[in-house]
Scaffold this motif. Structure first.
Motif, PDB file in Angstrom:
ATOM      1  N   ALA A  69      33.636  34.102  45.750  1.00  0.00           N
ATOM      2  CA  ALA A  69      34.562  33.578  46.758  1.00  0.00           C
ATOM      3  C   ALA A  69      34.631  32.052  46.735  1.00  0.00           C
ATOM      4  O   ALA A  69      35.690  31.470  46.991  1.00  0.00           O
ATOM      5  CB  ALA A  69      34.147  34.071  48.140  1.00  0.00           C
ATOM      6  N   LYS A  72      37.413  30.355  44.706  1.00  0.00           N
ATOM      7  CA  LYS A  72      38.818  30.539  45.056  1.00  0.00           C
ATOM      8  C   LYS A  72      39.426  29.228  45.564  1.00  0.00           C
ATOM      9  O   LYS A  72      38.840  28.533  46.378  1.00  0.00           O
ATOM     10  CB  LYS A  72      38.968  31.619  46.131  1.00  0.00           C
ATOM     11  N   LYS A  73      40.622  28.916  45.066  1.00  0.00           N
ATOM     12  CA  LYS A  73      41.346  27.714  45.486  1.00  0.00           C
ATOM     13  C   LYS A  73      42.382  28.080  46.555  1.00  0.00           C
ATOM     14  O   LYS A  73      42.963  29.166  46.513  1.00  0.00           O
ATOM     15  CB  LYS A  73      42.033  27.073  44.278  1.00  0.00           C
ATOM     16  N   PRO A 171      46.023  26.927  41.451  1.00  0.00           N
ATOM     17  CA  PRO A 171      45.850  28.210  42.147  1.00  0.00           C
ATOM     18  C   PRO A 171      46.756  29.288  41.549  1.00  0.00           C
ATOM     19  O   PRO A 171      47.920  29.023  41.235  1.00  0.00           O
ATOM     20  CB  PRO A 171      46.254  27.892  43.592  1.00  0.00           C
ATOM     21  N   ASP A 190      43.208  33.597  42.861  1.00  0.00           N
ATOM     22  CA  ASP A 190      42.908  32.884  44.102  1.00  0.00           C
ATOM     23  C   ASP A 190      43.517  33.591  45.307  1.00  0.00           C
ATOM     24  O   ASP A 190      43.042  33.432  46.428  1.00  0.00           O
ATOM     25  CB  ASP A 190      43.434  31.449  44.011  1.00  0.00           C
TER      26      ASP A 190
END
Length: 219
Positions: A69, A72-73, A171, A190
């Protein structure tokens, strides 16, 4: 013949109608013309074997931390330009662009052509994604295609594409198939969309709602 002690140790057990690969020992009794096969192990064949391989790949990549997690962007709230990886003939692309036209027609889209099914689809999607990512022109990139048979969606579970999505600096939103479809590339993205239309909803703000909010603030 499958003895009970071996049956208990099988990692997979078939149901009626399943195709199976069976490892064991065959014997033929020439005196009476009978034959037997003693099974030692059993594995799914066809789609079952494919599903087993995909699950093993997903677990291996998860252990490497590709889906963590913290990697993620965040998606931009108001992107200036959106990159799209898809096929010009794909229904999913049309759905994506239709939703964009309704929500934010003024936001530019940069399209990168790639096959979205077939033997070269994963490699073409990787090349298209890398072109958009390295261009520095996109605030967010979507990879989209509509629904189809399970075999048609296999390229989106290939390791080369999953790793490319995880490595992208921009992303990435993945919107593949319908809601029940879950290729491995979703876990590396993402943001995950149920469909290409939903992918557009995740990326493009509703500009009419923005305008109405500004009018209320102005009043």
């Amino acid at each position: 013949v499958l003895w009970k002690d071996r049956l208990r140790t099988l990692a997979w057990q078939p149901n009626g109608g399943d195709q199976a690969l069976v490892n064991g020992r065959a014997q033929v009794y020439t005196k009476n013309g009978s034959a037997s096969f003693e099974a030692h192990a059993m594995f799914p064949a066809g789609e079952g074997l494919q599903a087993l391989a995909i699950k093993a790949l997903e677990e291996r990549l998860a252990r490497e931390g590709l889906f963590d997690a913290q990697l993620k962007k965040s998606l931009p709230s108001l992107p200036r330009r959106v990159g799209v990886v898809s096929s010009a003939q794909a229904d999913g692309l049309r759905d994506f662009l239709r939703s964009r036209a309704l929500r934010a027609p003024g936001i530019a889209v940069l399209f990168a052509e790639a096959a979205v099914q077939g033997a070269t689809a994963a490699e073409e999607c990787v090349a298209a994604l890398e072109r958009l990512d390295q261009s520095g022109l996109c605030d967010v990139i979507a990879i989209v295609r509509g629904g189809g048979a399970s075999a048609d969606l296999l390229p989106f579970s290939e390791e080369i594409l999953v790793r490319a999505i995880a490595a992208a600096q921009t992303p990435v939103v993945v919107g593949i198939g319908h809601e029940p479809d879950h290729p491995i590339s979703e876990r590396a993205a993402d943001a995950v969309a149920h469909t290409p239309t939903h992918a557009a909803e995740c990326i493009f703000p509703d500009l009419q709602a923005y305008t109405e909010q500004l009018n209320r603030l102005g009043a």
